[in-house]
Design a protein around this motif. Sequence first.
Motif, PDB file in Angstrom:
ATOM      1  N   VAL A 153      65.981 -84.923  73.397  1.00 37.37           N
ATOM      2  CA  VAL A 153      65.856 -83.863  72.385  1.00 37.37           C
ATOM      3  C   VAL A 153      64.485 -83.219  72.475  1.00 37.37           C
ATOM      4  CG1 VAL A 153      65.733 -83.399  69.906  1.00 37.37           C
ATOM      5  CG2 VAL A 153      67.569 -84.838  70.813  1.00 37.37           C
ATOM      6  N   ARG A 154      63.448 -84.040  72.588  1.00 29.27           N
ATOM      7  CA  ARG A 154      62.089 -83.499  72.689  1.00 29.27           C
ATOM      8  C   ARG A 154      61.926 -82.692  73.972  1.00 29.27           C
ATOM      9  NH1 ARG A 154      58.099 -87.551  70.739  1.00 29.27           N
ATOM     10  NH2 ARG A 154      58.008 -86.194  68.903  1.00 29.27           N
ATOM     11  N   ILE A 155      62.456 -83.205  75.078  1.00 27.31           N
ATOM     12  CA  ILE A 155      62.347 -82.503  76.359  1.00 27.31           C
ATOM     13  C   ILE A 155      63.041 -81.152  76.292  1.00 27.31           C
ATOM     14  CG2 ILE A 155      63.115 -82.564  78.777  1.00 27.31           C
ATOM     15  CD1 ILE A 155      62.687 -85.653  78.613  1.00 27.31           C
ATOM     16  N   ALA A 156      64.226 -81.106  75.680  1.00 25.79           N
ATOM     17  CA  ALA A 156      64.973 -79.852  75.569  1.00 25.79           C
ATOM     18  C   ALA A 156      64.222 -78.841  74.716  1.00 25.79           C
ATOM     19  CB  ALA A 156      66.357 -80.123  74.987  1.00 25.79           C
ATOM     20  N   LYS A 157      63.672 -79.277  73.618  1.00 29.61           N
ATOM     21  CA  LYS A 157      62.935 -78.360  72.738  1.00 29.61           C
ATOM     22  C   LYS A 157      61.673 -77.845  73.421  1.00 29.61           C
ATOM     23  CE  LYS A 157      64.640 -80.206  68.328  1.00 29.61           C
ATOM     24  NZ  LYS A 157      64.296 -80.880  67.061  1.00 29.61           N
ATOM     25  N   GLU A 158      60.982 -78.723  74.137  1.00 29.88           N
ATOM     26  CA  GLU A 158      59.777 -78.289  74.851  1.00 29.88           C
ATOM     27  C   GLU A 158      60.126 -77.274  75.938  1.00 29.88           C
ATOM     28  OE1 GLU A 158      57.431 -82.594  74.348  1.00 29.88           O
ATOM     29  OE2 GLU A 158      58.390 -82.040  76.249  1.00 29.88           O
TER      30      GLU A 158
ATOM     31  N   PRO B  78      70.313 -65.353  78.471  1.00 29.31           N
ATOM     32  CA  PRO B  78      71.049 -66.602  78.667  1.00 29.31           C
ATOM     33  C   PRO B  78      70.603 -67.354  79.916  1.00 29.31           C
ATOM     34  CG  PRO B  78      72.399 -64.756  79.373  1.00 29.31           C
ATOM     35  CD  PRO B  78      71.153 -64.161  78.769  1.00 29.31           C
ATOM     36  N   TYR B  79      70.875 -68.683  79.889  1.00 25.92           N
ATOM     37  CA  TYR B  79      70.479 -69.550  80.986  1.00 25.92           C
ATOM     38  C   TYR B  79      71.704 -70.212  81.612  1.00 25.92           C
ATOM     39  CZ  TYR B  79      66.139 -69.349  78.209  1.00 25.92           C
ATOM     40  OH  TYR B  79      65.050 -68.933  77.486  1.00 25.92           O
ATOM     41  N   ILE B  80      71.668 -70.338  82.928  1.00 26.10           N
ATOM     42  CA  ILE B  80      72.591 -71.221  83.637  1.00 26.10           C
ATOM     43  C   ILE B  80      71.827 -72.506  83.886  1.00 26.10           C
ATOM     44  CG2 ILE B  80      73.879 -71.619  85.768  1.00 26.10           C
ATOM     45  CD1 ILE B  80      74.258 -68.575  85.943  1.00 26.10           C
ATOM     46  N   LEU B  81      72.285 -73.592  83.325  1.00 24.66           N
ATOM     47  CA  LEU B  81      71.590 -74.868  83.396  1.00 24.66           C
ATOM     48  C   LEU B  81      72.104 -75.666  84.590  1.00 24.66           C
ATOM     49  CD1 LEU B  81      71.826 -75.759  79.597  1.00 24.66           C
ATOM     50  CD2 LEU B  81      70.011 -74.480  80.774  1.00 24.66           C
ATOM     51  N   VAL B  82      71.180 -76.140  85.417  1.00 21.94           N
ATOM     52  CA  VAL B  82      71.534 -76.909  86.611  1.00 21.94           C
ATOM     53  C   VAL B  82      70.748 -78.217  86.559  1.00 21.94           C
ATOM     54  CG1 VAL B  82      71.628 -76.956  89.124  1.00 21.94           C
ATOM     55  CG2 VAL B  82      71.863 -74.780  87.914  1.00 21.94           C
ATOM     56  N   ALA B  83      71.464 -79.336  86.548  1.00 20.57           N
ATOM     57  CA  ALA B  83      70.803 -80.622  86.337  1.00 20.57           C
ATOM     58  C   ALA B  83      71.305 -81.658  87.320  1.00 20.57           C
ATOM     59  CB  ALA B  83      71.051 -81.109  84.910  1.00 20.57           C
ATOM     60  N   SER B  84      70.400 -82.524  87.756  1.00 20.86           N
ATOM     61  CA  SER B  84      70.787 -83.674  88.573  1.00 20.86           C
ATOM     62  C   SER B  84      70.400 -84.952  87.850  1.00 20.86           C
ATOM     63  CB  SER B  84      70.117 -83.624  89.953  1.00 20.86           C
ATOM     64  OG  SER B  84      68.725 -83.838  89.840  1.00 20.86           O
ATOM     65  N   ALA B  85      71.193 -85.995  88.058  1.00 24.64           N
ATOM     66  CA  ALA B  85      70.912 -87.343  87.573  1.00 24.64           C
ATOM     67  C   ALA B  85      70.504 -87.331  86.096  1.00 24.64           C
ATOM     68  CB  ALA B  85      69.858 -87.991  88.458  1.00 24.64           C
ATOM     69  N   PHE B  86      69.333 -87.897  85.758  1.00 23.85           N
ATOM     70  CA  PHE B  86      68.875 -87.966  84.368  1.00 23.85           C
ATOM     71  C   PHE B  86      68.689 -86.584  83.753  1.00 23.85           C
ATOM     72  CE2 PHE B  86      64.949 -87.831  81.726  1.00 23.85           C
ATOM     73  CZ  PHE B  86      65.446 -88.458  80.585  1.00 23.85           C
ATOM     74  N   GLY B  87      68.396 -85.586  84.562  1.00 26.93           N
ATOM     75  CA  GLY B  87      68.249 -84.230  84.030  1.00 26.93           C
ATOM     76  C   GLY B  87      69.495 -83.755  83.316  1.00 26.93           C
ATOM     77  N   GLY B  88      70.651 -84.340  83.651  1.00 30.04           N
ATOM     78  CA  GLY B  88      71.877 -83.978  82.963  1.00 30.04           C
ATOM     79  C   GLY B  88      71.829 -84.285  81.487  1.00 30.04           C
TER      80      GLY B  88
ATOM     81  N   PHE C 180      70.057 -79.683  75.684  1.00 32.18           N
ATOM     82  CA  PHE C 180      69.637 -78.290  75.518  1.00 32.18           C
ATOM     83  C   PHE C 180      70.828 -77.435  75.110  1.00 32.18           C
ATOM     84  CE2 PHE C 180      68.644 -73.992  76.692  1.00 32.18           C
ATOM     85  CZ  PHE C 180      67.258 -73.862  76.649  1.00 32.18           C
ATOM     86  N   ALA C 181      71.949 -77.617  75.797  1.00 32.03           N
ATOM     87  CA  ALA C 181      73.141 -76.823  75.490  1.00 32.03           C
ATOM     88  C   ALA C 181      73.655 -77.122  74.084  1.00 32.03           C
ATOM     89  CB  ALA C 181      74.224 -77.090  76.525  1.00 32.03           C
ATOM     90  N   ASP C 182      73.655 -78.381  73.698  1.00 35.73           N
ATOM     91  CA  ASP C 182      74.132 -78.728  72.361  1.00 35.73           C
ATOM     92  C   ASP C 182      73.236 -78.138  71.274  1.00 35.73           C
ATOM     93  OD1 ASP C 182      76.276 -80.135  73.361  1.00 35.73           O
ATOM     94  OD2 ASP C 182      75.279 -82.086  73.299  1.00 35.73           O
ATOM     95  N   LEU C 183      71.952 -78.020  71.567  1.00 33.36           N
ATOM     96  CA  LEU C 183      71.019 -77.450  70.586  1.00 33.36           C
ATOM     97  C   LEU C 183      71.035 -75.923  70.574  1.00 33.36           C
ATOM     98  CD1 LEU C 183      67.918 -79.768  71.213  1.00 33.36           C
ATOM     99  CD2 LEU C 183      69.338 -79.731  69.142  1.00 33.36           C
ATOM    100  N   TYR C 184      71.208 -75.314  71.749  1.00 41.41           N
ATOM    101  CA  TYR C 184      71.036 -73.862  71.877  1.00 41.41           C
ATOM    102  C   TYR C 184      72.205 -73.233  72.634  1.00 41.41           C
ATOM    103  CZ  TYR C 184      66.331 -75.733  71.077  1.00 41.41           C
ATOM    104  OH  TYR C 184      65.253 -76.434  70.586  1.00 41.41           O
ATOM    105  N   MET C 185      73.429 -73.546  72.224  1.00 40.19           N
ATOM    106  CA  MET C 185      74.594 -73.100  72.973  1.00 40.19           C
ATOM    107  C   MET C 185      74.659 -71.582  73.092  1.00 40.19           C
ATOM    108  SD  MET C 185      77.157 -74.160  74.746  1.00 40.19           S
ATOM    109  CE  MET C 185      77.453 -75.866  74.270  1.00 40.19           C
TER     110      MET C 185
END
Length: 684
Positions: free
Chosen positions: A98-103, A116-126, A132-137
Amino acid sequence: MVLTFAVAIRAKQVATDGLKTDVLYTHPGQLVDAGGFRLNLNCTGSGSPTVVFDSGWGDWSPAWSKVQPQISKFTRACSFDRAGTGFSEPGPMPRTSVRIAKELRTALHNAGVKGPYILVASAFGGDNLRTFADLYMNEVAGLVMVDADPDDLEPTAMQEEAHRGHALIPPDLRDCRDLIVQHKPFPALPSRSGRPPQTCAQRFFFRGLPEAEWSSELNAKLLEIAQTNVTMYDAYASEMEQVPADETWLQQHRRSFGSRPIRVLTSGNHGVGHLDRKPPDTPEHREYEWQTTLAQARWLELSSNAKQIFAASSSEYIQFDQPDTVIDAVRDVYDQATGKTVSAAGPHGSAYPSMSAFGDCPECSGLVVNVNDLTKGTRSPAAAPPGRAYPPVTAFRDCPECPEMVVIAGGSFTMGSTAEEKAWAASHGGSKEAVSDEAPQHDVTLPSFAIGRFDVTRGEYAAFVRETGYPAGDGCGHGGAISKWEKDPNVTWEHPGFAQTDRDPVVCVSWNDARAYVAWLNQKSGHPGAYRLPSESEWEYAARACTTSKFWWGDHEKDAPSHAWFRDNSGVTDCQGLFCGGGQTHPVGAMPPNHFGLYDMAGDVWQWTEDCYDNSYAGVPANGRANETPSSDPKANDKQGKCLRVDRGGSWMFPAWLLRPATRERNPADFRAVIMGFRVAGTL
C-alpha cells in the motif's frame, strides 16, 4: 531455414538494443518527491497511456532494460526504483505494498506523468501494482503480469510454506548489510553446481550478478550499489517481512477491472531464475508449478478482457528470456486501450509473440515459429534431432476454468502410415487388418489451430459438472467388456475403479459427454464456437509434431517407457489380448512433451476426435476438417446405424504398437471406458 526479413531483424534488434541502451540504468533518471523523500524514475518515450513497470523482489528498474526501450518507441514508458533501492532515497518503514503504491502515484503526479497507466509487473511487483490498481482504478488502462507472484490466490498450505521460506531471508540480508556497515569483506559463498562463487551482495539481487544480458558498465554499477547501499538491504528486508500482510490486503480489496485488458504471462518455471538451474522434475515440483499456474489464472476473473499467455521456453524472468512476449502483450493492451487495431492478433483478438514461417524439412512446411525463441535456441519440449528445428510453444488460457491451449501453426503433412510401418505394427502385436485403416497415405494441408496442452483433467471436468449438473451417464466399460461396448453402471468418471488425482485425465466420458463439455467451455470462455474437438487430421498433425517416424520420439519401441504411459509401466495384470485388469491413469504432464509442447499425445488415455470413422482415408477431407460423412461399410457404424467416432493416441492399458500417431480406433458416440478421455481444440 527461411525467416522473414522483418521479424528476423526485430529479434536481433531487441537483443542488441538492450546492450546499447542499458547504460540508461547506470545513473539516476529523474529524482522526484514521493512524500518527503525522492524516488528514481526512468521515463522514456512519449504518448499515452504511460506504461509503468515494477520489478520483482531484489530487483529494480534495470530488470526492464530489454523491454522498456522497445515500449518507448510507441508510448511513454517509466520504470522506477522502489524506496531505498537502486538510486531512490530511503522511505518510511514498514515497506508495505500500500505504501509503495501510494509513493509511486505521488512521484508520477509530481513528475507530471498523469494517468491513465498500463501497469506491468513481475514477481513481487505484482503485489504492488495490483494494490495500485485497487486504490486508483480510475487511473488504470490495463495490466500485464509477467510471471507475477500469486501467493494470495494459492492453496493455504502452499501460501504458508512460502511464508516460512520468506521468513528465512531477512536475517541473511541483514547479515550481509552488516558487512557493509562494518567495512568487512564479503566472503565467497559456497558455489552451486560448479559455478563461480558469489558473495551475498551478488546473490541477493536480480538473478545473480553479473547478469549475462547486461553490458559490463551496467553490471559494474549494479554491483557497486549492491556492495555499498545499506538502505537497500533494510528496504528489501522490510518488503519481505510485509508480504503476508500485503497478501491479506489484496484478498480484502479485490476489485474488478471491468473490460480493461489484462494479460497474464506464465512461464511454468516460477521461482526459477535460470532454466539450466531448474529443480529436478519431481511430482512435487510439477504440483508446485501447476498450482502456481492455476493461481495466476485466477487473475483472469478480474476482467472480461483477460487472457493467460504461456512462455514455456523461459525462466521466471520472461523479460530477459523472451522479451518479445512481454513487448507484444504490452502492445496488445496499449492498442486495445487506445482503440487501435491489435498489431499481433492471436486467438479471439489476443496478441502473441512475433511469428514467422519457416520450412527446413518437407513435413514442416509452412510452420510458424517465435523468432525470439528460435534465436535463443531454448525450448522446453523434447530436443529436436540434429539439423532440424521445431517451433517453440505459444500457449494461452481464456478463463480460469479453461484448459491451457497451444497454438499449432498451419502446414502440410502426410497422414497415415507406410507399408513398412504397417508391417512392423502387425509383427509387434497388431495385425494387417488392425492397421489397414491407416491408408491410403495422403497429404493434408491445415490452417493454424489450437489444441489442449494436456488431456482434459478430472479436475477440469469436475468444474463443468459442478456448474451444470451434467449426469455421469449409464456406466463405463472396463477390462474385456470394453471390446463388447458393454458398460458397468457402477463405474463412472468419479469412480473409475482406481485412484485418481485432479490432475489425472478424466476417463469414462463418451464423445457426447466431451461435446457437452465443449459447449460449456464456449459459454464459459465468452468465445462462442471457439472450442471444439479436434479433427482426426488435426490430432495426427499435432501428435506427429513434424516427425515421420513410427512414434513421435523416434522409431524405437524400447524408448516408449520414458515417453508414454502404456501397458508396460501402468501396473496392469492378467492381460487377455488387448485388455487387462488392474492398472490406472497417471497425472498429465508427467512424461516429456512432444516437439509441439503437447503432453500425453501417446498413451495414458485414448482421445476422442470429431470425425466419423471410415475404414479408409479415400475421399476424406484433406484440408484439416473433420469427416462427417457416415461410412457405407456397416462395420464402421454402431448398432443403431450411426457413425462410430474416431479416438486416437493409445492408453495406459494397451501395448506400445498402438502408441503410434498413425493408430486409429473407433467407438460409438455414447460409449464410455476407463481408457478413454479427450482433449479440446480451438479455432483461431
